[in-house]
Design a protein around this motif. Structure first.
Motif, short mmCIF file in Angstrom:
data_model
loop_
_atom_site.label_atom_id
_atom_site.label_comp_id
_atom_site.label_asym_id
_atom_site.label_seq_id
_atom_site.Cartn_x
_atom_site.Cartn_y
_atom_site.Cartn_z
N GLN B 4 1.02 -1.42 0.03
CA GLN B 4 0.05 0.26 -0.38
C GLN B 4 0.55 1.59 0.18
OE1 GLN B 4 -2.88 0.30 2.95
NE2 GLN B 4 -3.13 2.12 2.87
N LEU B 6 -0.46 4.13 -0.30
CA LEU B 6 -1.16 5.08 0.39
C LEU B 6 -1.66 5.43 1.43
CD1 LEU B 6 -2.25 8.55 -0.27
CD2 LEU B 6 -4.38 6.82 -1.32
N ALA B 11 -5.16 8.99 3.41
CA ALA B 11 -6.79 8.51 2.05
C ALA B 11 -7.76 8.97 2.90
CB ALA B 11 -6.68 6.98 1.70
N ILE B 27 -2.52 12.73 -4.76
CA ILE B 27 -3.17 12.16 -4.95
C ILE B 27 -4.11 11.21 -6.01
CG2 ILE B 27 -4.46 10.69 -2.71
CD1 ILE B 27 -3.14 12.14 -0.72
N ALA B 31 -3.27 8.32 -7.53
CA ALA B 31 -4.96 7.50 -7.69
C ALA B 31 -5.17 6.94 -9.30
CB ALA B 31 -6.18 7.89 -7.07
N ASP B 34 -2.47 4.37 -10.91
CA ASP B 34 -2.33 3.70 -10.27
C ASP B 34 -3.77 2.56 -9.59
OD1 ASP B 34 -2.01 0.78 -8.60
OD2 ASP B 34 -1.28 2.16 -6.99
N THR B 37 -4.27 2.03 -5.96
CA THR B 37 -4.50 3.04 -4.76
C THR B 37 -6.10 3.44 -5.11
OG1 THR B 37 -2.20 3.83 -5.12
CG2 THR B 37 -3.02 5.34 -4.36
#
Lengths: 193, 300
Positions: B4, B6, B11, B27, B31, B34, B37
């Motif tokens: 992981q 994040l 998150a 982020i 996201a 990926d 994510t």
């Protein structure tokens, strides 16, 4: 919404002052966007990439250009994230007839129907999935936390992985419920809107 | 799923729009590029939606949830699906859990042990109540001179909605036999608060201010099977504004069972207003999570 010529010009000038090089940069970013949409499992990645480029051009202001630091494709990724949310938030295969948009209705008149659909969809899940989601959501807050820890131990995974696993089942249930609601809406001819 | 990248807390803050714009953008990029994510964000969003439906979000989180998360594409539909899921599982819980059925499914040795334990607990509780009642009925010992201390009543376990302050058992143990009159005025009062799910409405606990007290010893009952290294209690007003924080608290066996005890200056509380304590458990790794809320109304 159509992209205005001014917005497109601004985007191209930002990518590169030389029009030919700007065109090459535009194509490079478009390819990257298509790859990412493909990687995320989206249908029609080229259309989504074009939508991202258009949205990026519309939202690119002179202030943003002045303050932007770093690789320019990152700006398109940020816009692409929201395009993807929109894409994943809707279910193109399951479009409700106009006036019968049950899934988006704000009242609870269709609650019974939704619960009925959920029961049906739960039965359609494999036993493993059905047991997992059942245990994942069982109990009030304290019991739920304990259940999830036990469930993660039993599955030999950590809690974030368990949460993602539950999320995938939930997504499957969501699609199934939406299809079931669509079927129910079709079988109500008297509503004829 | 790969490792992981994040953090869960980050998150969650991202989804509630609580991060600075640059971090928020980072982020979004992550996201988009990926899928793991992106999926992690969606799974945390599921939890947030569930907490929103159950009323477990703080006032500030609830506001941000409505203003930020629900404004994202497709999120309202997720909320509706979650409502149906929760209804389904709540109904299933109501239907499925019955103590006699659960009890009868246990092996004989466990049933006998449970029955004996329950009997022992009831007998002990009965004896303790009897002793307390007898003690309370006995007259206070006569003190010589004008410095006679005020009577210390025994601690009471009061269940919501009516919780009145009583004299503190903790202070009673440490008190000198004679207390000057000016110090008597500053004696602490005592009350027990229970965690509640509903922030307002019927069943709201009432906390009575003691006019003679400068502070109040409040016991926050911990109704959880989980143990944390330390706890933190925060007093908030109805709007969610933090008034005071008590970090590094340890759970102890108090009047209500496992609980935290804090001393609250009465100057922080105003009659007629609604407040709440928010208690977080802090793990040995320093990770903090909200475990209970104690809404109450202050009365004179």
């Amino acid at each position: 919404m159509d992209l205005s010529p001014e917005s497109f010009e601004r985007l191209m000038n930002w990518l590169h002052p030389n029009r030919e090089e700007a065109g090459q940069e535009y194509q490079r970013i478009r390819t990257l966007l298509i790859k990412n949409f493909q990687h995320q499992g989206c249908s029609f990645p080229d259309k989504l990439a074009d939508a991202t480029l258009d949205r990026a051009a519309e939202t690119l202001t002179p202030e943003k250009i002045a303050n932007w630091k770093g690789e320019k494709e990152r700006y398109f990724y940020r816009v692409g994230f929201y395009i993807m949310l929109e894409e994943k938030g809707k279910n193109p295969e399951v479009q409700m007839p106009i006036g019968l948009d049950v899934a988006y209705s704000d009242d609870d008149e269709d609650l019974e129907q939704k619960l009925h659909c959920l029961e049906k969809c739960m039965h359609e899940l494999s036993t493993d999935k059905s047991d997992l989601i059942d245990q994942y959501y069982r109990g009030n807050r304290a019991i739920k936390i304990k259940n999830r820890e036990e469930l993660a131990r039993a599955q030999k995974i950590d809690l974030p992985r368990l949460r993602v696993r539950a999320h995938r089942i939930r997504r499957e249930l969501k699609t199934c419920i939406e299809e079931c609601l669509k079927g129910a809406a079709r079988s109500k001819p008297s509503l004829g809107m | 799923m790969e490792d992981q990248v994040l953090d869960d807390v980050v998150a969650r803050r991202f989804l509630l729009g609580q991060l600075p714009p640059e971090e928020q953008g980072r982020i979004e990029e992550l996201a988009f590029a990926d899928p793991d994510t992106f999926e992690l964000l969606e799974s945390i969003e599921d939890d947030l939606i569930d907490e929103f439906i159950r009323g477990d979000l703080s006032i500030d989180e609830r506001k941000r949830f409505e203003e930020h998360l629900l404004s994202l594409p497709g999120r309202r539909n997720n909320l509706k699906i979650s409502r149906v899921l929760q209804l389904h599982f709540n109904e299933a819980d109501d239907k499925k859990f019955s103590f006699p059925t659960w009890f009868n499914t246990k092996p004989l040795w466990l049933r006998v042990s449970l029955a004996l334990t329950a009997t022992a607990v009831l007998v002990t509780a009965g004896v303790l109540i009897f002793i307390r009642v007898r003690e309370a009925r006995q007259p206070a010992p006569i003190q010589a001179g004008p410095d006679k201390p005020r009577t210390i009543t025994s601690p009471e376990f009061r269940v919501s909605p009516s919780i009145e302050p009583t004299a503190s058992p903790v202070h009673a143990e440490n008190k000198p036999k004679a207390i000057p009159p000016e110090k008597q005025k500053k004696a602490a009062a005592y009350a027990v608060l229970m965690p509640l799910a509903a922030p307002r409405g019927e069943g709201m606990q009432q906390l009575k201010l003691a006019p003679e007290a400068s502070s109040m010893a409040i016991e926050l009952a911990l109704i959880t099977q989980r143990n944390f290294r330390t706890y933190e209690a925060t007093l908030e007003n109805e709007a969610g504004k933090e008034l005071q924080d008590w970090p590094n608290l340890k759970a102890a066996k108090l009047t209500s069972g496992k609980a935290l005890q804090i001393d609250v200056p009465e100057s922080l509380l105003t009659a007629g207003k609604v407040y709440r304590f928010v208690v977080s458990g802090v793990s040995s790794k320093g990770k903090s999570e909200v475990i209970a809320r104690y809404p109450f109304e202050v009365v004179n």
